[in-house]
Each structure stands twice: as structure tokens, then as C-alpha cells.
Design a protein around this motif. Structure first.
Motif, PDB file in Angstrom:
ATOM      1  N   TYR A   1      31.066  31.982  36.204  1.00  0.00           N
ATOM      2  CA  TYR A   1      32.525  31.593  36.294  1.00  0.00           C
ATOM      3  C   TYR A   1      32.475  30.514  37.467  1.00  0.00           C
TER       4      TYR A   1
ATOM      5  N   ALA B   1      40.162  32.170  38.943  1.00  0.00           N
ATOM      6  CA  ALA B   1      40.393  32.318  37.546  1.00  0.00           C
ATOM      7  C   ALA B   1      41.625  32.102  37.252  1.00  0.00           C
TER       8      ALA B   1
ATOM      9  N   ARG C   1      35.770  38.538  36.876  1.00  0.00           N
ATOM     10  CA  ARG C   1      36.307  37.628  37.053  1.00  0.00           C
ATOM     11  C   ARG C   1      36.540  36.989  38.665  1.00  0.00           C
TER      12      ARG C   1
END
Length: 82
Positions: A2, A7, A49
Motif C-alpha cells: 500500500y 490510507a 493498512r
């Protein structure tokens, strides 16, 4: 997977603070570690995340934790009030 941006809010430490903060970010477990058993196998793509410390703190302001989408919505609501 990611990257190094939050996020929730998109914050990037290197972009804001320069090379000394490059690569720094916190990781949030979507399923709280305390609620999984020994048989649990972590999948970094589905279970983790990247989040900045501020958003991570807000996520954990209640039990069960707020979702990333809920905190993202808080930020959107806040900016529309200005």
C-alpha cells in the motif's frame, strides 16, 4: 503493497518532512490482534493498512475500532464545515 501514504488522509512523511522521515508509516490491523486465535494467519494485503499516527489514534478511539472508511468520512465532514 500500500506504499507509505496514510490510507485515511493520504499523509506522507517523506513528502512533508523530507528524507529523514522517508519510509515511516504505521500499520493498522483491520481485524484487531486481540480478537484472533493462534490459528490466524496474517495476510498483509487483506489484513493491514498503512495509516499515519493521527488517523491511527482516531481509529482506536472506540471499541470496536472505527473503520478506515468511517474516519475518512469524519475528515470529509470536517472539511465541508469550514
Amino acid at each position: 503493497y500500500y506504499g507509505r501514504c496514510c490510507a485515511v488522509c493520504g499523509f506522507n512523511f517523506e513528502a512533508r518532512y523530507g528524507k529523514w522521515a522517508a519510509g515511516y508509516i504505521q500499520v493498522h490491523h483491520i481485524v484487531p490482534i486481540a480478537s484472533v486465535g493462534k490459528e490466524y494467519r496474517l495476510n498483509p494485503i487483506t489484513d493491514l493498512r498503512t495509516v499515519c499516527p493521527n488517523c491511527h489514534a482516531v481509529i482506536h478511539r472506540r471499541e470496536p475500532p472505527f473503520s478506515i472508511e468511517e474516519v475518512r468520512q469524519m475528515l470529509q465532514n470536517d472539511s465541508s464545515m469550514r
